[in-house]
Design a protein around this motif. Structure first.
Motif, PDB file in Angstrom:
ATOM      1  N   GLN A  46      44.331  54.637 -25.254  1.00  0.00           N
ATOM      2  CA  GLN A  46      44.889  54.246 -26.548  1.00  0.00           C
ATOM      3  C   GLN A  46      43.918  54.644 -27.643  1.00  0.00           C
ATOM      4  OE1 GLN A  46      44.815  50.048 -25.344  1.00  0.00           O
ATOM      5  NE2 GLN A  46      43.599  49.624 -27.179  1.00  0.00           N
ATOM      6  N   PRO A  47      44.404  54.901 -28.848  1.00  0.00           N
ATOM      7  CA  PRO A  47      43.492  55.243 -29.936  1.00  0.00           C
ATOM      8  C   PRO A  47      42.475  54.124 -30.148  1.00  0.00           C
ATOM      9  CG  PRO A  47      45.765  55.699 -30.558  1.00  0.00           C
ATOM     10  CD  PRO A  47      45.820  54.929 -29.265  1.00  0.00           C
ATOM     11  N   THR A  48      41.232  54.503 -30.368  1.00  0.00           N
ATOM     12  CA  THR A  48      40.150  53.536 -30.554  1.00  0.00           C
ATOM     13  C   THR A  48      39.380  53.938 -31.803  1.00  0.00           C
ATOM     14  OG1 THR A  48      40.008  53.350 -28.132  1.00  0.00           O
ATOM     15  CG2 THR A  48      38.177  52.440 -29.414  1.00  0.00           C
ATOM     16  N   PRO A  49      39.676  53.298 -32.944  1.00  0.00           N
ATOM     17  CA  PRO A  49      39.096  53.724 -34.225  1.00  0.00           C
ATOM     18  C   PRO A  49      37.575  53.757 -34.250  1.00  0.00           C
ATOM     19  CG  PRO A  49      40.865  52.130 -34.558  1.00  0.00           C
ATOM     20  CD  PRO A  49      40.601  52.158 -33.096  1.00  0.00           C
ATOM     21  N   TYR A  50      36.938  52.907 -33.459  1.00  0.00           N
ATOM     22  CA  TYR A  50      35.487  52.801 -33.485  1.00  0.00           C
ATOM     23  C   TYR A  50      34.829  53.568 -32.334  1.00  0.00           C
ATOM     24  CZ  TYR A  50      37.011  49.149 -30.230  1.00  0.00           C
ATOM     25  OH  TYR A  50      37.626  48.467 -29.205  1.00  0.00           O
ATOM     26  N   PHE A  51      35.560  54.464 -31.680  1.00  0.00           N
ATOM     27  CA  PHE A  51      35.048  55.084 -30.456  1.00  0.00           C
ATOM     28  C   PHE A  51      33.769  55.884 -30.689  1.00  0.00           C
ATOM     29  CE2 PHE A  51      34.998  58.344 -27.054  1.00  0.00           C
ATOM     30  CZ  PHE A  51      34.876  57.485 -25.981  1.00  0.00           C
ATOM     31  N   GLU A  52      33.693  56.621 -31.787  1.00  0.00           N
ATOM     32  CA  GLU A  52      32.490  57.430 -32.018  1.00  0.00           C
ATOM     33  C   GLU A  52      31.266  56.551 -32.290  1.00  0.00           C
ATOM     34  OE1 GLU A  52      33.370  61.886 -32.991  1.00  0.00           O
ATOM     35  OE2 GLU A  52      33.389  60.683 -34.823  1.00  0.00           O
ATOM     36  N   SER A  53      31.473  55.367 -32.847  1.00  0.00           N
ATOM     37  CA  SER A  53      30.352  54.441 -33.007  1.00  0.00           C
ATOM     38  C   SER A  53      29.841  53.997 -31.640  1.00  0.00           C
ATOM     39  CB  SER A  53      30.776  53.217 -33.829  1.00  0.00           C
ATOM     40  OG  SER A  53      31.062  53.578 -35.158  1.00  0.00           O
ATOM     41  N   LEU A  54      30.749  53.838 -30.675  1.00  0.00           N
ATOM     42  CA  LEU A  54      30.333  53.481 -29.323  1.00  0.00           C
ATOM     43  C   LEU A  54      29.455  54.571 -28.720  1.00  0.00           C
ATOM     44  CD1 LEU A  54      33.592  52.026 -27.699  1.00  0.00           C
ATOM     45  CD2 LEU A  54      31.647  50.765 -28.633  1.00  0.00           C
ATOM     46  N   LEU A  55      29.792  55.819 -28.983  1.00  0.00           N
ATOM     47  CA  LEU A  55      29.050  56.929 -28.388  1.00  0.00           C
ATOM     48  C   LEU A  55      27.610  56.994 -28.875  1.00  0.00           C
ATOM     49  CD1 LEU A  55      31.732  59.775 -28.351  1.00  0.00           C
ATOM     50  CD2 LEU A  55      31.155  58.109 -26.572  1.00  0.00           C
ATOM     51  N   ALA A  56      27.324  56.323 -29.999  1.00  0.00           N
ATOM     52  CA  ALA A  56      25.959  56.286 -30.522  1.00  0.00           C
ATOM     53  C   ALA A  56      25.189  55.076 -30.012  1.00  0.00           C
ATOM     54  CB  ALA A  56      25.988  56.264 -32.051  1.00  0.00           C
ATOM     55  N   PHE A  57      25.867  54.216 -29.230  1.00  0.00           N
ATOM     56  CA  PHE A  57      25.231  52.997 -28.742  1.00  0.00           C
ATOM     57  C   PHE A  57      24.600  53.243 -27.377  1.00  0.00           C
ATOM     58  CE2 PHE A  57      25.646  48.652 -26.781  1.00  0.00           C
ATOM     59  CZ  PHE A  57      24.619  48.088 -27.519  1.00  0.00           C
ATOM     60  N   SER A  58      23.535  52.504 -27.079  1.00  0.00           N
ATOM     61  CA  SER A  58      22.711  52.778 -25.899  1.00  0.00           C
ATOM     62  C   SER A  58      23.456  52.704 -24.574  1.00  0.00           C
ATOM     63  CB  SER A  58      21.507  51.831 -25.871  1.00  0.00           C
ATOM     64  OG  SER A  58      21.924  50.484 -25.969  1.00  0.00           O
ATOM     65  N   ALA A  59      24.495  51.878 -24.477  1.00  0.00           N
ATOM     66  CA  ALA A  59      25.234  51.772 -23.215  1.00  0.00           C
ATOM     67  C   ALA A  59      25.876  53.097 -22.823  1.00  0.00           C
ATOM     68  CB  ALA A  59      26.299  50.683 -23.319  1.00  0.00           C
ATOM     69  N   PHE A  60      26.084  53.998 -23.795  1.00  0.00           N
ATOM     70  CA  PHE A  60      26.741  55.277 -23.541  1.00  0.00           C
ATOM     71  C   PHE A  60      25.754  56.442 -23.527  1.00  0.00           C
ATOM     72  CE2 PHE A  60      30.078  52.470 -24.825  1.00  0.00           C
ATOM     73  CZ  PHE A  60      31.150  52.833 -24.040  1.00  0.00           C
ATOM     74  N   PHE A  61      24.469  56.141 -23.408  1.00  0.00           N
ATOM     75  CA  PHE A  61      23.469  57.194 -23.312  1.00  0.00           C
ATOM     76  C   PHE A  61      23.534  57.844 -21.922  1.00  0.00           C
ATOM     77  CE2 PHE A  61      20.266  55.298 -26.589  1.00  0.00           C
ATOM     78  CZ  PHE A  61      21.174  55.561 -27.594  1.00  0.00           C
ATOM     79  N   PRO A  62      23.083  59.093 -21.811  1.00  0.00           N
ATOM     80  CA  PRO A  62      23.138  59.809 -20.521  1.00  0.00           C
ATOM     81  C   PRO A  62      22.032  59.369 -19.570  1.00  0.00           C
ATOM     82  CG  PRO A  62      22.040  61.160 -22.160  1.00  0.00           C
ATOM     83  CD  PRO A  62      22.520  59.929 -22.888  1.00  0.00           C
ATOM     84  N   GLN A  63      22.196  59.692 -18.304  1.00  0.00           N
ATOM     85  CA  GLN A  63      21.189  59.436 -17.275  1.00  0.00           C
ATOM     86  C   GLN A  63      21.144  60.644 -16.341  1.00  0.00           C
ATOM     87  OE1 GLN A  63      22.460  55.804 -15.373  1.00  0.00           O
ATOM     88  NE2 GLN A  63      21.912  54.508 -17.117  1.00  0.00           N
ATOM     89  N   ASN A  64      19.942  61.014 -15.958  1.00  0.00           N
ATOM     90  CA  ASN A  64      19.756  62.129 -15.032  1.00  0.00           C
ATOM     91  C   ASN A  64      20.061  61.639 -13.616  1.00  0.00           C
ATOM     92  OD1 ASN A  64      17.978  63.693 -13.025  1.00  0.00           O
ATOM     93  ND2 ASN A  64      17.888  65.006 -14.842  1.00  0.00           N
ATOM     94  N   GLU A  65      21.134  62.139 -13.018  1.00  0.00           N
ATOM     95  CA  GLU A  65      21.619  61.606 -11.744  1.00  0.00           C
ATOM     96  C   GLU A  65      20.576  61.690 -10.642  1.00  0.00           C
ATOM     97  OE1 GLU A  65      25.403  62.016  -8.655  1.00  0.00           O
ATOM     98  OE2 GLU A  65      25.257  63.351 -10.397  1.00  0.00           O
ATOM     99  N   ALA A  66      19.910  62.832 -10.504  1.00  0.00           N
ATOM    100  CA  ALA A  66      18.938  62.987  -9.422  1.00  0.00           C
ATOM    101  C   ALA A  66      17.784  61.997  -9.579  1.00  0.00           C
ATOM    102  CB  ALA A  66      18.404  64.421  -9.395  1.00  0.00           C
ATOM    103  N   PHE A  67      17.325  61.801 -10.811  1.00  0.00           N
ATOM    104  CA  PHE A  67      16.206  60.894 -11.064  1.00  0.00           C
ATOM    105  C   PHE A  67      16.608  59.440 -10.794  1.00  0.00           C
ATOM    106  CE2 PHE A  67      13.494  58.248 -13.767  1.00  0.00           C
ATOM    107  CZ  PHE A  67      12.226  58.745 -13.463  1.00  0.00           C
ATOM    108  N   VAL A  68      17.778  59.035 -11.278  1.00  0.00           N
ATOM    109  CA  VAL A  68      18.241  57.665 -11.067  1.00  0.00           C
ATOM    110  C   VAL A  68      18.426  57.388  -9.581  1.00  0.00           C
ATOM    111  CG1 VAL A  68      20.104  56.013 -11.500  1.00  0.00           C
ATOM    112  CG2 VAL A  68      19.342  57.542 -13.336  1.00  0.00           C
ATOM    113  N   THR A  69      19.003  58.351  -8.879  1.00  0.00           N
ATOM    114  CA  THR A  69      19.230  58.189  -7.439  1.00  0.00           C
ATOM    115  C   THR A  69      17.910  58.072  -6.687  1.00  0.00           C
ATOM    116  OG1 THR A  69      21.279  59.471  -7.594  1.00  0.00           O
ATOM    117  CG2 THR A  69      20.293  59.210  -5.407  1.00  0.00           C
TER     118      THR A  69
END
Length: 549
Positions: A178-201
């Protein structure tokens, strides 16, 4: 660089032994000397609480989020105007006409601190981990509008089926339900930061538990944090794609919980900032180095609704009515925070039609009224069949929160005869654990907005929310929240009405006790320039700050 850390700790020890003398004025020459003596672009910064984790999936507190955001960047970041702008994304994303598909191209010069490139799969992996119920991420609900997220969180689908696709190493596609007006603000929040899969594993359960168990792709790396200590360093990341824009070489961080100690350190020129509360705010009111930052953050008391006594609404309301919020902010806290009569802070979100502020339109609840509180307590005692009750009040162990706990304890015990309050002030990391384990009766807590939408607060009391530590459950409230996300998601006026009605319901039910909207008074080195402050999301950004020499 390590020499600077040693000097800082020695200075801290020396000042702790000194008396808090003087008239509160800061010697500007000491400030200049401190900056120059530190070796140029090095800042000695203080924090009020320790780090809980560096794992963005498991992160729940703002202090940890503030610092990890200096080491890791997401697709987007928040700029000085409070707007999400490209970070690891090379440019603004494209959004489909129906608002359900977002596509981003990634920078080709973003690398992790182990030398590996940041890829689209790093985001896919991190977001799949976020919604995986086995991870137990408290922020998983923020992903609820991503395709299949709810089914994955319910254990009905595999995390690999999340609607996030690595089209290539440098392109990512996100599908929403569904449309999410605040979605791009979420992408700037820490919960949506990337993780290096090999390192985390490779790290497994150790990931994020110390500075050795984290990778950076941002302006700084985090060094010298052992997982429990009260010191850590932000060190300039020379491999950061915009390293030439980062002027600070190092930020030495020390947790100091006593206001008088940190003010002394600032006045001696040993640190570049000092959080000030209580009487010291008044004493330092004319100091030219004082700055006040208002936050979109509400402090409140959460009830444990599993407690049979606290299931009584009259008892909850009585407790709320004996807390004089004006006295609390003026006489106890005294740091510029303001009394608040609802769940949402002022100047946060506005009516889409009239422009009226949510907090103003919602009105004020649980106004100080001892006489009514005592009447309600008498009625509650009759209904519960008791004369005496003992409650625990759990809060943080810094000086400010200890004073607040003591004030609340006194107000309840002095005005509601028969109620005893046992204080349990612990380090923030332990308070978060106690909250997660429901080991409290009253919880002194707070919420700072992660993105600018009323749902960011209202979701906290949804019956199945991971942040609903008090286990509040109200079917009518849940239905209003559901309506705001589905039936009325694309109707701003109807959605606003849903959220306003939901707020009225929880406040009339005394689901929580609002205390104050937080502001922070600090002494700050006038030579420290270029800090970006945000009222929403991560609170400060030192990545473009510098010492003016």
């Amino acid at each position: 660089m390590r020499r600077l850390r040693s000097s800082f700790i020695l200075a801290t020890t020396a000042v702790i032994l000194a008396a808090c003398g003087g008239d509160g004025a800061t010697d500007d020459s000491a400030r200049n000397t401190a900056s120059e003596g530190a070796g140029g672009q090095v800042v000695n910064y203080t924090a009020p609480t320790e780090l809980a984790t560096l794992d963005t999936t498991l992160m729940t507190d703002i202090n940890s989020s503030n610092y990890i955001s200096h080491a890791i960047e997401g697709l987007l970041k928040i700029n000085a105007d409070g707007k999400p702008v490209p970070a690891i994304a090379a440019e603004a994303g494209t959004v489909s006409e129906d608002g359900l598909t977002y596509t981003y191209k990634l920078r080709d010069d973003a690398v992790w601190s182990n030398g590996e490139p940041v890829t689209a799969n790093d985001f896919v992996f991190a977001w799949q981990r976020l919604v995986d119920p086995e991870a137990g991420a408290s922020y998983a609900y923020l992903a609820e509008t991503i395709k299949n997220a709810n089914e994955i969180m319910a254990g009905e689908m595999d995390p690999a089926e999340l609607g996030v696709i690595a089209v290539s190493d440098t392109e990512i596609k996100i599908e929403l339900t569904q449309p999410t007006p605040y979605f791009e603000s979420l992408l700037a929040f820490s919960a949506f930061f990337p993780q290096n899969e090999a390192f985390v594993t490779e790290k497994g359960d150790k990931y994020g538990t110390s500075s050795e168990n984290i990778l950076a792709n941002g302006p700084f790396t985090i060094e010298n944090w052992d997982g429990t200590g009260l010191t850590w360093d932000l060190v300039k990341n020379e491999d950061y794609y915009a390293a030439d824009e980062v002027q600070l070489e190092e930020v030495n961080v020390q947790v100091i919980k006593e206001t008088s100690t940190v003010v002394n350190l600032f006045q001696q020129g040993s640190v570049d900032n000092a959080q000030v509360t209580g009487e010291l705010v008044k004493q330092l009111a004319t100091d030219p180095n004082v700055v006040v930052q208002k936050k979109a953050r509400t402090a409140y008391i959460e009830f444990n609704h599993d407690n049979v006594y606290l299931q009584n609404a009259k008892l909850r309301e009585a407790i709320g009515l004996v807390i004089n919020r004006d006295e609390l902010v003026d006489s106890v806290i005294g740091d510029g925070s303001t009394a608040i009569g609802g769940f949402l802070p002022a100047d946060f979100v506005s009516n889409p039609t009239t422009g009226e502020d949510f907090a103003a339109e919602a009105g004020s609840y649980l106004e100080y009224d001892v006489e009514r509180a005592q009447t309600l307590w008498a009625e509650a005692k009759a209904e519960l069949g008791v004369e005496e009750i003992t409650f625990s009040l759990v809060g943080d162990d810094d000086e400010k929160n200890k004073k607040i706990s003591q004030y609340i304890q006194g107000q309840i015990q002095n005005n509601l005869e028969g109620i005893s309050v046992e204080l349990r002030n612990v380090p923030k990391k332990n308070r978060l654990e106690l909250a997660n384990q429901d080991e409290f009766d009253l919880l002194q807590t707070g919420w700072g907005a992660d993105f600018a939408d009323a749902i960011n607060y209202m979701d906290l009391l949804y019956s199945t929310s991971a942040y609903n530590e008090g286990q509040y459950a109200n079917a009518e409230f849940d239905a209003l929240i559901d309506s705001s996300k589905t039936t009325n998601a694309n109707n701003p006026e109807a959605r606003w009405a849903d959220l306003m009605a939901a707020h009225k319901l929880i406040m009339e039910d005394a689901a929580i006790i609002p205390l104050y909207q937080e502001a922070e008074t600090q002494l700050r080195n006038p030579n420290l320039k270029g800090i970006i402050f945000n009222s929403v999301g991560n609170e400060f950004d030192l990545s473009r700050a510098y010492i003016e020499e």
